[in-house]
Design a protein around this motif. Sequence first.
Motif, PDB file in Angstrom:
ATOM      1  N   LEU A  11       0.923  -1.467   0.005  1.00 40.84           N
ATOM      2  CA  LEU A  11       0.187   0.107  -0.048  1.00 40.84           C
ATOM      3  C   LEU A  11       0.829   1.260  -0.020  1.00 40.84           C
ATOM      4  CD1 LEU A  11      -2.995  -0.992   2.413  1.00 40.84           C
ATOM      5  CD2 LEU A  11      -2.991  -0.825   0.092  1.00 40.84           C
ATOM      6  N   GLU A  12       2.053   1.233   0.812  1.00 39.50           N
ATOM      7  CA  GLU A  12       2.957   2.402   0.800  1.00 39.50           C
ATOM      8  C   GLU A  12       3.238   2.566  -0.487  1.00 39.50           C
ATOM      9  OE1 GLU A  12       3.179   4.617   2.689  1.00 39.50           O
ATOM     10  OE2 GLU A  12       5.041   5.576   1.985  1.00 39.50           O
ATOM     11  N   LYS A  13       3.834   1.621  -1.366  1.00 42.04           N
ATOM     12  CA  LYS A  13       4.279   1.577  -2.630  1.00 42.04           C
ATOM     13  C   LYS A  13       3.198   2.207  -3.614  1.00 42.04           C
ATOM     14  CE  LYS A  13       6.827  -1.693  -4.311  1.00 42.04           C
ATOM     15  NZ  LYS A  13       7.323  -2.957  -4.623  1.00 42.04           N
ATOM     16  N   VAL A  14       1.986   1.776  -3.588  1.00 41.33           N
ATOM     17  CA  VAL A  14       0.847   2.554  -4.040  1.00 41.33           C
ATOM     18  C   VAL A  14       0.790   3.975  -3.870  1.00 41.33           C
ATOM     19  CG1 VAL A  14      -1.602   2.356  -4.412  1.00 41.33           C
ATOM     20  CG2 VAL A  14      -0.308   0.201  -4.417  1.00 41.33           C
ATOM     21  N   ARG A  15       1.006   4.540  -2.606  1.00 42.24           N
ATOM     22  CA  ARG A  15       0.896   5.759  -1.916  1.00 42.24           C
ATOM     23  C   ARG A  15       1.895   6.299  -2.989  1.00 42.24           C
ATOM     24  NH1 ARG A  15       2.629   9.353   1.304  1.00 42.24           N
ATOM     25  NH2 ARG A  15       4.505   8.096   1.754  1.00 42.24           N
ATOM     26  N   ARG A  16       3.016   6.088  -2.974  1.00 42.72           N
ATOM     27  CA  ARG A  16       4.072   6.844  -3.588  1.00 42.72           C
ATOM     28  C   ARG A  16       4.153   6.914  -4.993  1.00 42.72           C
ATOM     29  NH1 ARG A  16       7.344   3.411  -0.307  1.00 42.72           N
ATOM     30  NH2 ARG A  16       8.123   2.266  -2.017  1.00 42.72           N
TER      31      ARG A  16
END
Length: 821
Positions: free
Chosen positions: A12-17
Amino acid sequence: MEESPNKSKSELEKVRRQAINAEMNIKALLDANTQSILLLKPDGKVIHVNRTVAETMGTTPEDLIGKDIFSYLSDELAEFRREQLKKVVETGAHLKFQDIRDGRTILQSYYPIFEGDKVRRIAIYAEDITDMVSNELELKRSRHQLSVFLQIMDQSNFSKTMEELLVSIHALMCRELKADSFNIALIDQHREKLDFTCHEDEYSTTCQCISDIYHPENKNINLLPIRKNGTIRLTRQKIEQGLRNKSIELFGPIPEIWVGVPMLRRNTPIGVLVIQDYHNANAFSDHDIELFTACSDHIAHTIERKQFETATRESEELYRAFFEDNHSVMFIIDPSDGRIEDATNAAANFYGFNRNELKSKTVFDLNQLPKSKVIAQMQEAKRNDLASFIFQHRIANGEVRDVEVFSGPFNFKGKVWLISIVHDITQRLKYEKELSKAKEAAILANKTKDEFLANISHEIRTPLNGVMGMLQVMNTDDLKEEHRECIKVALQSSRNLLRVLDDILDISKVAAGTLDLIEENFSLKQVLNDSVELFKHQADCKNIKLSFYVADKIQDTYIGDEGRIRQILFNLVGNSVKFTDEGSITIRIRSGAESNEDKTQLLFTVTDTGMGIPEKYQRSIFDSFTQVDGSLSRKYKGAGLGLSIVKRLVDLMGGSVNIESSLGEGTSVTFSLFLKHAEKNATDAEEQPNTKHLPGRLAIMLVEDEPVNRMMASKLLKRMGHDVICAENGTECLEKLQYAKIDAILMDIQMPGMDGLEATRRIRTSEDFTRKRNVPIIALSAHASKESRYAALEAGVNAYLCKPFEINDLKKILASSIHQN
């Protein structure tokens, strides 16, 4: 097995970035624009500006936020622009105007942004158009001046007598200068009298001849231009002063403005032109007087030319004397052999030969055309009263000049001769070439803009492909229901972002006239199914019934732009789902009354039971960036582009769109399209492979240079049960293909080193891949343009899949390619 929370958070953090990167790309798009773009509050405080504005102000975008933008301007300009801003806030209407800043002309466009029924923000687009305005104005003036010159010359050609010529010139100048009082006066042959041969005045019908024009005691105002040998411009105050000190004499009422211009030939006056106005001191602008002065030389030349023609009829000797001294470049030519019988002194000066040298030459010595063509042109001039030609003539120093030649026949002593007037148009043609180059530069700039938009689309689609793909990878059956719901929401949000991106790019293309339509066979039922399926989950979540109905006589197969029709329906159905909280949404298709043998008029209607649109917004609802509720606290979000792109796409396809809505009851949007008839079942064969299943486990080579997209696509393929071999570029693909058994290749187009198109060509043509030449190749690309698709198909791919794609699209295109192969 359930994935660990840490892994889910990491994904999810990768998606946010990735989402942050997409937002940065959009901001870069605004900063790359050379126009000044501002977003202001109604009081002039800055909400956002692009880098162009900040650089103009000598600061940074961040420093301008919250500040009064008008404080950076001069008091006068700031007050004017505040008034324009106030008008937009009060009227809610778009405003476009020009003003001057630091001596530069700025085109300002103010667009109101509504929240409810009030303007809360104003978007401003400003562009420096000084050079364009100056060039257009100068070009317009030059063309107009040239047009008047040519009309003056025409009067000479078509007037049989001097009287007819002067009357026609008088009418022409009155019309051009909007003058009610205009006089043409000629000096007699003895240079003693000034005779008003053409006179028009508000207060008198006649004007007496002026005698003793060179007598020092003669103070008549009409003699001033002759005495000064230049243009005289007098106001009422100067005339009254001259009358008081007896430096001028005037008979009749005193005008508010008086302008006199001498008609000069070889720097000697032959007459005077006078315009005056009794009511308005500003009746004639500086440009009017400039035109008036410039025309005086041509009028003098025209008068002299007419006098020359008259003298020719009267006496050969008088004709010759006049001809030799004429300031125009003129020849008398024998059309039988091209010999130059005589030439003016002006011709000798222009060509660099003396008159005797010119008379020893022929037109073939000057003209750069082959002799046969020159002979043909002389015969044409001989047959017509007046003919004009564009030639290139070589002068004494070897230089080649562009000339326009007016030539006509006359009879003398029983023989037909040609008299030719030569005008040097080298400079004019140079200006025309420069104008042509400017046009080509504008076309190139438009092409550059299209390439820029395509690159922006690619740069946003690429990370978005990773976002959507990784979300689909995470969407497994063993996830918690809460996580699956989050992924569905994130996927839908990504689709919405993709639709907004497509709408923005399409609006830019429509405005630039570069949006192309692709006409091909398509299934109407499939388009409707796709439209319903895309929004079914959202509709089910709101307990809304989503359905479509097609009239009985409507066939399934037509020829048209399937993608654009689907885009229209997606926008309309998406709006209905967004603004409907309960009830139903229905898509209906029926035949229109204007169908014919070649085309069928189809009426598409999307009806919902949603909130409806207030009547005052229904006319502007198709405008870009328009929303019924623009407040920050509004319930329904959006960019205000959906209905605008619907209207533009329908117009582009030659249709029409209208809306009917009642507040609180719902909305019905109907658009009509004319679609060509297609053979029945024309798309059945095309769609049939999509309905088949893949033949078991496949060995698929994935060629992708971007790590996230490579990982995402690899995981999707493995989830589908296939074996995956990865390559990072075309070179690695070819190396691995020589030894691996491959059932299909997913080929990225844009890669460093060898790109996907070159790799595809080598697979299809190289002797090294004879046994694998027919392996199905599916192109993967973030370029969504028609040109990119055609280039890939021409290179030899079997199918083209545009990023970002979804797993169902990948399954269908794999099945289609495998079965076709």
